[in-house]
Design an enzyme around this catalytic site. Sequence first.
Site, short mmCIF file in Angstrom:
data_model
loop_
_atom_site.label_atom_id
_atom_site.label_comp_id
_atom_site.label_asym_id
_atom_site.label_seq_id
_atom_site.Cartn_x
_atom_site.Cartn_y
_atom_site.Cartn_z
N CYS A 76 27.76 39.45 21.44
CA CYS A 76 27.87 41.00 21.90
C CYS A 76 29.13 41.51 21.34
CB CYS A 76 27.92 41.00 23.43
SG CYS A 76 26.39 41.28 24.09
N MET A 111 23.08 45.32 27.18
CA MET A 111 23.80 43.97 27.54
C MET A 111 24.83 44.10 28.53
SD MET A 111 21.90 41.54 26.56
CE MET A 111 22.77 40.24 27.31
N ASP A 126 28.35 36.04 46.85
CA ASP A 126 29.91 35.45 47.38
C ASP A 126 30.34 36.04 48.48
OD1 ASP A 126 32.10 33.80 46.55
OD2 ASP A 126 33.05 35.77 46.17
#
Length: 157
Positions: A76, A111, A126
Amino acid sequence: MSSLTHFDAQGQAHMVDVADKAHTQRIGIAGGRIEMLPATLAIIESGSAKKGDVLGIARIAGIMAAKKTSELIPLCHPLALTRVAIEFEVVPAGISCKATVETVGPTGVEMEALTAVQVALLTIYDMCKAVDRGMTITGVKLLEKHGGKSGSFVAAG
């Protein structure tokens, strides 16, 4: 379908040369969701998670991830992003996330949008894993892209 752009004529991976591409407004929109127990969702909605504001922290994590995409995905390009917006919606059995990323440049931001969604949802995981290790991240996909030579794409459904 066109050939894969990240491989040269010898089949070696390379970073695509975007030097001659037009600088246009580019928009990428991605989405996904995290499914969880109703009790976990209630903790998030009430703001009583021990680690703090789950969605606020996940929003910042998604924004940071979009900015760091070129450091995570090897081919990228580093981009000067002009906008990153992360939206959450409570849905049955979970939370959906939508990331909108924009730039003006020679290559798209798909992306960056996909990375933002993944990291935002991982942050929710998390922060809530102490009460629900069975959460599932699902349905992450590109919803829309606009700009550039290939024009617009809008996912079906």
